[in-house]
Scaffold this active site. Structure first.
Site, PDB file in Angstrom:
ATOM      1  N   PHE B 252     -10.077   9.108  10.644  1.00 27.92           N
ATOM      2  CA  PHE B 252     -10.212   7.881  11.441  1.00 27.92           C
ATOM      3  C   PHE B 252     -11.463   7.903  12.317  1.00 27.92           C
ATOM      4  CE2 PHE B 252      -5.708   9.070  10.928  1.00 27.92           C
ATOM      5  CZ  PHE B 252      -5.392   8.162   9.936  1.00 27.92           C
ATOM      6  N   THR B 480      -7.924   7.620   1.559  1.00 25.89           N
ATOM      7  CA  THR B 480      -8.493   6.308   1.323  1.00 25.89           C
ATOM      8  C   THR B 480      -8.453   5.928  -0.150  1.00 25.89           C
ATOM      9  OG1 THR B 480     -10.513   7.601   1.485  1.00 25.89           O
ATOM     10  CG2 THR B 480      -9.973   6.208   3.337  1.00 25.89           C
ATOM     11  N   ARG B 657     -13.654  -7.995  -3.683  1.00 27.41           N
ATOM     12  CA  ARG B 657     -12.872  -7.456  -4.789  1.00 27.41           C
ATOM     13  C   ARG B 657     -12.185  -6.161  -4.351  1.00 27.41           C
ATOM     14  NH1 ARG B 657     -15.780  -4.628  -9.922  1.00 27.41           N
ATOM     15  NH2 ARG B 657     -14.004  -4.503 -11.328  1.00 27.41           N
ATOM     16  N   GLN B 667      -4.007   0.773   2.888  1.00 22.20           N
ATOM     17  CA  GLN B 667      -4.983   0.855   3.983  1.00 22.20           C
ATOM     18  C   GLN B 667      -4.831  -0.324   4.929  1.00 22.20           C
ATOM     19  OE1 GLN B 667      -8.053   3.334   4.175  1.00 22.20           O
ATOM     20  NE2 GLN B 667      -9.072   2.450   2.411  1.00 22.20           N
ATOM     21  N   GLY B 733     -11.230  -0.321   4.763  1.00 23.77           N
ATOM     22  CA  GLY B 733     -10.482   0.685   5.521  1.00 23.77           C
ATOM     23  C   GLY B 733     -10.263   0.382   6.983  1.00 23.77           C
ATOM     24  N   GLU B 734     -11.260  -0.183   7.636  1.00 22.25           N
ATOM     25  CA  GLU B 734     -11.141  -0.400   9.079  1.00 22.25           C
ATOM     26  C   GLU B 734     -10.804  -1.848   9.423  1.00 22.25           C
ATOM     27  OE1 GLU B 734     -14.465   2.147  11.113  1.00 22.25           O
ATOM     28  OE2 GLU B 734     -15.056   1.673   9.066  1.00 22.25           O
TER      29      GLU B 734
END
Lengths: 162, 767, 327
Positions: B252, B480, B657, B667, B733-734
């Protein structure tokens, strides 16, 4: 200084002999002395659940258990969950199918906890699963997948038993 | 509903050249089988013979200096091999961090003499067993000369700090526009220190195989950057350092930099000539790396009566350490999210006695969106407008900060889809208007965004005689999904089932890769593998067409590779293995990178991948590239107790995409879960006297448990965006953590009529 | 952890004798002791493991009451059918505590002995001054960050909170603690800090808790434990209440009521003033809410824990309403 103590631990059905100080926790004995590193250390103070193992069939935290306390008990870790022919336990299989983890570090503890949760009869509803799995923290936030996996595994286990 | 079973029109990969192939499918996690067996080997579990155990000692004062450390009792303790402090430590060469902070002077010692924060590394003890090292560490007698510390930026003595020039931005005439705006709001928002807290604590095993050659087993988000860091510390070549990091138990943002504890373990290993294992304890992790700094933002919004934003003034501050600068970029969302014709934004960093803060999931974006999206909600209340309608009115046709058009921006679609799935139309806008028994029910929404970053990557693809494929790179997978999507990418290009592809990652001996940070790695490494696999396919075809021993020679102008076979479109095909065997090979290997120019020296190449220089080497694009999402959240607040429970979450995402919708969904949900913790639970509590972190454990620093998280609905409205990245993905991811906290805060307001502007929102805020 | 010896006791008197040596401590589930040994708060010379002592883990429920062996685990007692039926507050308090894993480890006797979560107490390296660790050394909590410290039963030496749940239920229901040498009413078992915060119970060296006895009553059978906290689970109480209620035949008048508070005091806190204010009164939300104000008589707040005063009253009121059937 306290003397070293020789002991035998029964882990996953096998006997392990080791000579360690009484202050060695079961978690450190598994990871540092016996090479059974599937059991994880996330906090080492009873606050995360990553070190969950079964002692005499019940889920406990290996970080707050002295190895010597487990003498004469039957210990089961994540390495002992799949069957002898390497077939995954229903909970392990459901965790893969439901993508119930990301980094995987809390996963062995989650799975050991989930196996016990189902056996205890605490997988009756999603709310019950959430509460009885609350002792296993997951920082990746895979909780939805964990609940789904426990629900699915519980149904399969019950289906097989019926 | 979830991504994987949502209607195909959302989250479909229609239009992609590879829509029919493995990439884009909801394949199961490739490393899942290892992880559920406890057989995935994390850093501290690597079987290294003869390791010694190293335990850290941290300062117990917030400022001042170490007058003396009496090592004698510790040195005399059973099993102790070495007690290290600033007095006897080997010195290293100083290395800069990501942000350009370099330790002062010509040499670097990770053990502090001058103390700049409570919990700073001052010593380490190495012993035969972990128990011995821990016990001996408690025997060090440290004498301090304590100075008065300034632990937080709430301390009046912290002052205003210094301006960050790069964060100053102004356009239009914000003051005048604000003064003339018919509707105005002003409010100040605060977030506390927050910590990454991956469940795998930081730690490493260091093994010097020779004086000038070492292997480090360490969880890292950036193998190449980490290798470069150790090489620099010890004055070795990049190739002399091997970093092994096949599995990372979460990062993270916290596992990408060279931190003092890593240097300490490496020094111990070097001095003792023995492999050394160091595990940072959970409490120590709270000062072994910096989490997100505390932030404070004052926003002034001026709007027309119809909701159009006329002026925005943003005044921000975040903490940094007294020794370095970390800027939590608080204006980052404020400046680009809506159509704002007049804007002023600026930020100070305020040095205090803390560990240098660092990146934590969506740095900048996350607290930036908290303040701004709460402020927009307050403006909606002031205007008497629905908060979604207000956002629609201010939807920008281009990025007002850069002036560039969006590569894609499907946020309106997010409102449509998530709003409908949530039932937003049924919302009574009046606070305290919805209840069930003694539970007040609130509905809130907010948006999130994350930029698309780019850097070069490199991959190696090997085609083997048995028809299988190996893909390798030093890129990492911290959950991930890198292992899985790179296998899918290679399978897609080479026409083999995913199961035939083996992916090796997390080893600096493999091809180069950029940091797994900024939500960039999936896009960059799928692009690198795609390019490399295409090249491998071309080489195979060339081999088939031109090798004198090829059975396919002169059969056609081109050959097709599919299902492990190669042949002419009409006519016979042979297995890849047969072709390799006939041409005298057991494999075909190709390595390619995605650097814009090929002709670089090895040193330049290495710098491109092991520093942030690679980012700058890429051309500036004429479009503004961002992912977007809209969160719709329901909370239930007990009217007696003020306890807040999140009961429903529906979020729609435009992240382009999705290379694997199932893993992307994980995620997305994970970020939302972390956002729930941020909104309601997570708070680094600091002793105002000495800067000690009082919540330095997982009971007192509360992260969300399973029981805090409802079933979350995620819907993808993204479509391939080839202007953003080569394979059409955007940031994943974030993204999803951005906007969760303001959506919850807005829902709490709707439930209770109480506007809480300081996180976390605790029960005592609502009593 | 410091180095220590480990002995496994096979008989109660043997364990008692061993523990008369200074530095010797009993080890049961270990969930408090091992944790505090890792923090450096406890530095035992010898641990006497009492978990294999015979005959201390039975749970017996009869007409007179429930007798719970000191070595019964929390999880086992929590799901005991007779306990759940006749002493629901006990079962609920257990189930709302800690996590499933910790409840499988921790014993009933050990749970009573659970120690404070005071951040200063738990950090001897950072805060050498702590009157609970070393009487007379000072208190690092007073006038500082104190969101989780006590508002009741405090002294000018210590404001550390008693964090447990079970003992709150036991206090409400008037339980007795049985030891190797005597029976101690639970109200006298725990000791407020006064000028000796290091003494938390009246147990003497070598004295071992053998069982807890909860007397049967109509109020016990109609009891509940309500726990309020920011996190939904796996967290200590911000405030909690155990309440037992018995009504007259009219179904409206309070004949007997027992109230105790957790998460707010230095010891499990019996709220006799609330009980007195409600005995003989008719059930009603307004009456209950007014009477519940008495729960915090004498409360004093520090810095950031003032919210507990209001919260405690509301938790008590809602717990009474719950057992009184007021939705």
């Amino acid at each position: 200084m306290a003397s070293l103590r020789s002991m035998e631990l029964e882990i996953n059905g096998a006997q392990y002999a080791l000579t360690i100080e009484p202050r060695v926790t079961l978690l450190d004995a598994l990871r540092e002395n016996l090479g059974l590193t599937g059991t994880k250390k996330g906090c080492d103070q009873g606050q995360c659940g990553a070190c969950t193992v079964h002692v005499d069939g019940e889920r406990v935290l290996a970080c707050l258990t002295l190895a010597v306390q487990a003498e004469g008990r039957s210990i089961r870790t994540i390495e002992g969950l799949a069957s002898k022919d390497d077939t995954l336990d229903a909970v392990q299989q459901a965790f893969i199918e439901e993508d119930a983890f990301q980094c995987g570090y809390c996963t062995p503890g989650q799975i050991m906890s989930a196996v016990a949760c189902i056996r205890e009869g605490h997988a009756g509803s999603d709310a019950e699963i959430r509460e009885f799995m609350a002792g296993n923290l997951c920082r990746c936030g895979a909780y939805n997948g964990i609940v789904a996996a426990v629900r699915k595994a519980a149904q399969r286990i019950q289906g097989a038993a019926a | 509903m979830s991504l994987t079973d949502s209607p195909a029109k959302y989250g479909s990969v229609a239009g992609s050249e590879t829509a029919s192939g493995p990439l884009g499918r909801a394949a199961l996690r490739g490393d899942g089988s290892l992880k559920v067996r406890g057989a995935a080997t994390y850093a501290l579990e690597q079987p290294v013979e003869g390791v010694l155990h190293c335990v850290l000692v941290q300062s117990t004062i917030g400022a001042g200096r170490v007058a003396a450390i009496d090592r004698s009792a510790a040195e005399a303790a059973p099993g102790v091999r070495l007690v290290l402090d600033a007095g006897n430590s080997l010195t290293l060469a100083p290395m800069p961090d990501f942000f350009g902070n370099t330790p002062p002077g010509d040499s670097y010692v990770p053990f502090a003499r001058e103390i700049s924060f409570n919990g700073e590394l001052i010593a380490a003890v190495v012993a035969d067993t972990l128990e011995q090292a821990r016990a001996a560490a408690a025997l060090l007698e440290v004498t301090y000369e304590e100075a008065r510390s300034v632990p937080t930026f709430s301390d009046p003595r912290a002052g205003e700090g210094r301006a960050v020039d790069a964060m100053t931005k102004e356009w239009g005439e914000p003051d005048a526009a604000f003064a003339e705006a018919p509707v105005r709001i002003e409010a100040t928002y605060e977030t506390p220190r927050e910590y990454n807290l991956p469940i795998e604590p930081h730690g490493l095993i260091v093994h010097f195989e020779a004086d000038d050659r070492l292997t480090i087993y360490e969880p890292t988000q950036w193998v190449d950057g980490t290798a470069r860091n150790y090489a620099g510390w010890f004055g070795l070549s990049f190739d002399a350092v091997r970093i092994v990091s096949p599995f990372i138990g979460g990062g993270f943002g916290s596992k990408a930099q060279g931190l003092p504890h890593s240097a300490a373990a490496a020094i111990a290993a070097k001095m003792l000539g023995r492999p050394v294992k160091l595990a940072v304890t959970r409490p120590q992790t709270f000062t072994a790396y910096g989490g997100r700094p505390a932030t404070r933002q004052t926003l002034r919004l001026g709007a027309a009566a119809d909701g159009r934003l006329l002026a925005l003034d943003h005044d921000a501050a975040s903490e940094t350490s007294v020794t370095g600068t970390f800027t939590e970029t608080l204006g980052i969302v404020t400046k680009m999210m809506y159509a704002v014709p007049n804007l002023s934004s600026r930020q100070n960093v305020v040095p205090v006695n803390t560990v240098l803060p660092g990146p934590f999931r969506a740095p900048g974006k996350n607290p930036s969106a908290f303040a701004f999206e709460c402020a927009v909600d307050e403006l909606a209340v002031e205007l008497g407008m629905d908060p979604v309608d207000l956002r629609r009115v201010n939807e920008p046709d281009h990025d007002f900060e850069t002036g560039k058009p969006w590569s894609s921006r499907r946020l309106l679609k997010c409102y449509d889809v998530a709003g409908e799935a949530f039932g937003w139309a049924g919302r009574n806008p009046a606070p305290r208007s919805m209840r069930e028994g003694r539970q007040l029910i609130g509905w809130g929404m907010a948006v999130g965004t994350h930029p698309v970053y780019a850097a070069p990557g490199e991959a190696t693809v090997r085609l083997l005689a048995n028809g299988s494929v190996e893909v390798s790179s030093s890129a990492i997978d911290m959950g991930t999904g890198t292992y899985t999507i790179l296998a899918q990418t290679a399978a897609d290009v080479l026409g083999v089932p995913v199961e035939k592809v083996t992916v090796r990652l997390g080893d600096s001996r493999l091809g180069r890769a950029p940091v797994a940070g900024g939500s960039q790695l999936a896009n960059l490494m799928t692009a690198a593998v795609h390019k490399t696999a295409l090249a491998a396919r071309d080489e195979l075809v060339t081999l088939g067409l031109t090798d004198p021993n090829s059975p396919l020679r002169d059969q056609a102008n081109t050959l097709t590779v599919a299902d492990g076979r190669i042949g002419a479109s009409r006519g016979g095909a042979i297995s890849v293995g047969e072709l390799l065997a006939a041409t005298g090979r057991d494999h075909l290997e190709v390595t390619r990178d995605t650097l814009p120019e090929a002709d670089r020296t090895p040193e330049e190449r290495q710098r491109m991948f092991s520093t942030l220089a690679g980012r700058g080497a890429l051309p500036d694009l004429p479009v503004s590239r961002h992912s977007f999402c809209a969160h719709f959240i329901e909370v239930r607040v007990d009217e007696d107790f003020g306890t807040i429970r999140v009961s429903r979450v529906v979020t729609a995402f435009d992240a382009g995409r999705l290379y694997n919708p199932k893993l992307a969904e994980s995620q997305f949900k994970g970020g939302i879960v972390m956002g729930i913790g941020m909104a309601l639970l997570e708070e680094g509590v600091t002793d105002p006297r000495n800067g000690r972190i009082l919540s330095s454990n997982l009971a007192d620093y509360r992260i969300a448990t399973n029981a805090d998280v409802p079933e979350i609905t995620t819907i993808s409205v993204g479509e391939p965006d080839y202007d953003a990245t080569p394979l059409g993905g955007k940031a994943v991811g974030e993204l999803s953590i951005v906007g969760v906290a303001p959506a919850i805060a807005n829902a709490v307001y709707h439930a209770t009529g109480r506007r809480v502007r300081s996180l976390p929102i605790k029960l005592d805020d609502l009593l | 952890m410091n180095d220590f010896d480990y002995l496994r006791a096979t008989a109660l008197d043997e364990a008692s004798t061993l523990a008369k040596t200074p530095g010797t401590m009993f080890l049961a589930g270990g969930t408090t002791l091992i944790d505090l040994a890792k923090c450096g708060v406890e530095r035992p010379g010898t641990l006497v493991d009492i978990t294999r002592l015979p005959d201390l883990s039975a749970v017996t429920v009869d007409e007179a009451g429930a007798t719970i062996g000191a070595l019964a685990t929390m999880s086992r007692v929590a799901v005991d059918a007779a306990v759940t039926e006749r002493y629901p507050a006990v079962s609920e308090a257990l189930l709302l505590a800690a996590s499933a894993q910790l409840r499988n480890m921790a014993t009933i006797g050990g749970n009573l002995m659970q120690r404070t979560r005071c951040a200063y107490f738990r950090d001897p390296a950072g805060y050498p001054a702590c009157n609970k660790r070393m009487p007379g050394s000072g208190c690092s909590a007073l006038e500082n960050v104190t969101r989780d410290h006590a508002i009741l039963g405090t002294s000018d030496q210590c404001i550390a909170l008693y964090p447990g749940d079970l003992s709150v239920a036991l206090t409400a229901l008037g339980a007795t603690v049985r030891t190797t040498s005597r029976e101690i009413p639970i109200a006298r078992f725990f000791v407020e800090p006064g000028d000796r915060p290091d003494r938390e119970t009246v147990l003497e060296r070598g004295e071992i808790v053998t069982a807890v006895h909860v007397p049967a009553s109509a109020a016990a059978a109609n009891s509940t434990y309500l726990k309020v906290r920011d996190r939904q689970s796996y967290e200590f109480a911000a405030a909690s209440a155990a309440v037992g209620l018995e009504l007259e035949e009219d179904g409206r008048t309070i004949r007997d009521i027992r109230v105790a508070l957790g998460g707010v005091a230095t010891v499990p806190w019996r709220a006799e003033a609330v009980e007195a204010a409600l005995r003989g009164r008719r059930l009603g939300e307004t009456t209950i809410r007014e009477a519940s104000r008495a729960a915090v008589e004498g409360a004093r707040s520090w810095y950031a824990n003032g919210y507990k005063i209001e919260l405690a009253c509301r938790v008590v009121a809602r717990a009474i309403m719950e057992v009184g059937g007021i939705k």
